[in-house]
Write an enzyme that holds these catalytic residues in place. Structure first.
Site, short mmCIF file in Angstrom:
data_model
loop_
_atom_site.label_atom_id
_atom_site.label_comp_id
_atom_site.label_asym_id
_atom_site.label_seq_id
_atom_site.Cartn_x
_atom_site.Cartn_y
_atom_site.Cartn_z
CG HIS A 227 -6.50 7.91 -5.57
ND1 HIS A 227 -6.95 9.00 -4.87
CD2 HIS A 227 -5.53 7.34 -4.81
CE1 HIS A 227 -6.27 9.10 -3.72
NE2 HIS A 227 -5.41 8.10 -3.67
CG ASP B 20 -2.41 5.01 -3.24
OD1 ASP B 20 -3.32 5.82 -3.42
OD2 ASP B 20 -1.22 5.34 -3.06
CG HIS C 112 -0.06 5.12 1.46
ND1 HIS C 112 0.71 6.08 2.11
CD2 HIS C 112 -0.74 5.79 0.51
CE1 HIS C 112 0.48 7.26 1.57
NE2 HIS C 112 -0.40 7.10 0.60
NE ARG D 112 21.51 7.31 18.99
CZ ARG D 112 22.45 6.95 18.10
NH1 ARG D 112 22.28 7.26 16.82
NH2 ARG D 112 23.54 6.33 18.49
CG HIS E 99 -6.07 4.68 -0.19
ND1 HIS E 99 -5.13 5.12 0.72
CD2 HIS E 99 -5.92 5.49 -1.27
CE1 HIS E 99 -4.46 6.13 0.21
NE2 HIS E 99 -4.93 6.37 -1.01
CG HIS F 60 3.59 1.62 -3.31
ND1 HIS F 60 3.17 1.34 -4.59
CD2 HIS F 60 3.30 2.93 -3.09
CE1 HIS F 60 2.65 2.44 -5.13
NE2 HIS F 60 2.71 3.41 -4.24
#
Length: 383
Positions: free
Chosen positions: A61, A270, A212, A223, A59, A247
């Protein structure tokens, strides 16, 4: 005479474990049997160093100032070379959300680089993602995952589409997952607002990757556990992690490793254009991004916009900050992504017959050498 390189004295990380004072033999661009080089053959002394498999990035870019989504062929190759300088010997080119016709045309261009062996395939991140969790994607270009449109992008990749990130809770999401699985393309759950139950349904339909993990999805709740719990608990799912210190909190990374195990983690970058290039103003698709002190954020709104990470930095952080075992890091950064891409017979480990893709690190896990297919990208300087 075979074209032979002998690397000796390093700590070599193999699938079976770490070999101290090990030896790696490279012949004609491939890893050879360590016993194949007779005594007396000159060798490079790598005592005090590590030799690990070349890194595999699922991954990514771009980098070096170049975008995989919009750059020229020369710019894409510059980005690929930038990441090779940081140990990534196998890279998948990821696109960002754009007009469908543009993305299909882009897939055709990138498929030519895949056919030449410059990239390992194409990953479409967007446009089939949730506007609620869009991150650094242009909301006006987002669309539901219509299987016919997903198929259009896959076909445009001419057999080199490797992964599509989807918000599988959207209309058409589950059918698109099934279509991708039928065509041997990874269906990745990401940029999603799915519930726990919806995520389980997508996994049952064939989704096998978490794009990611933790980022661009609902947080873990006691919950409403959301997608994170479902993705971590299912042994069929590999979870991507961006280990840049921005991140993910170290505790989140530890949680993922502890729960999924090293065999189900894939370190990714990323990365966007600024990786290996520096601070400044860039574009991610149509959106303007400012990189300051290595952190990329949208100029409008301030959302994190990819990373400037390189995998050598992710490796060093995993070893020195996260204190992960080196064997586990190698699994996450080389073997697991190679297996997902279906190329583990060629790359991802230092086994005889595989491509001689390797990285030399010093005792502090700083990159000192990179070899791809038997040729040094960076030759280690040994004193």
């Amino acid at each position: 005479m075979a074209d032979r390189t002998v690397l000796a004295g390093a700590r070599v990380v193999l699938p079976t474990g770490i070999v101290d004072s090990g030896r790696v033999i490279v012949e004609n661009g491939r890893i050879a049997d360590p016993a194949s080089a007779p005594d007396g053959v000159p060798s490079a002394d790598l005592a005090g160093h590590w030799v690990v498999p070349g890194f595999v990035d699922l991954h990514n870019h771009g980098g070096g100032g170049a975008s995989f989504t919009s750059g020229t062929v020369e710019e894409v190759l510059k980005g690929v070379h930038t990441h090779r300088l940081h140990g990534t010997t196998t890279v998948v080119a990821s696109t960002v959300t754009g007009d469908m016709d543009f993305l299909a045309h882009r897939a055709g261009e990138l498929s030519e680089l895949a056919e030449q062996g410059d990239i390992a395939g194409i990953h479409f991140e967007g446009p089939f993602i949730s506007p609620c969790r869009k991150g650094a994607h242009s909301e006006g270009l987002l669309r539901d995952p219509d299987p016919a449109e997903v198929r259009k992008l896959v076909d445009a990749g001419r057999g080199h589409a490797k992964m599509v990130t989807l918000a599988t809770e959207l209309p058409g999401g589950i059918d698109s997952v099934r279509l991708l699985a039928e065509h041997g393309v990874i269906a990745a759950i990401g940029h999603t607002d799915a519930t726990y139950e919806q995520t389980v349904e997508a996994i049952e339909a064939g989704a096998t990757v978490a794009t990611h993990l933790f980022n661009a999805m609902p947080p873990l709740g006691h919950r409403a556990p959301g997608p994170i719990a479902a993705l971590l608990e299912d042994e069929r799912v590999t979870v991507e992690l961006i280990n840049d210190g921005t991140h993910l909190h170290p505790a989140a990374l530890e949680l993922a490793f502890r729960h999924a195990g090293a065999g189900r983690v894939a370190f990714i970058t990323d990365a966007m254009d600024a990786a290996g290039f520096g601070d400044g103003v860039y574009h991610l698709g149509p959106l303007e991004v400012e990189v300051r002190e290595g952190v990329a954020r949208l100029v409008e709104g301030g959302s994190i916009a990819g990373s400037t990470l390189t995998l050598d930095t992710a490796f060093r952080r995993a070893a020195t900050v996260d204190k992960l075992p080196v064997e586990a890091i190698v699994q996450a950064i080389s073997a697991n992504p190679a297996k997902l891409l279906g190329v583990y017979d060629k790359v991802g480990s230092l086994e005889p017959g595989k491509d001689a893709d390797l990285v030399v690190l010093d005792a502090d896990f700083t990159l000192k050498g990179v070899m791809r297919k038997g040729e040094w990208v960076i030759a280690p300087q040994l004193g």
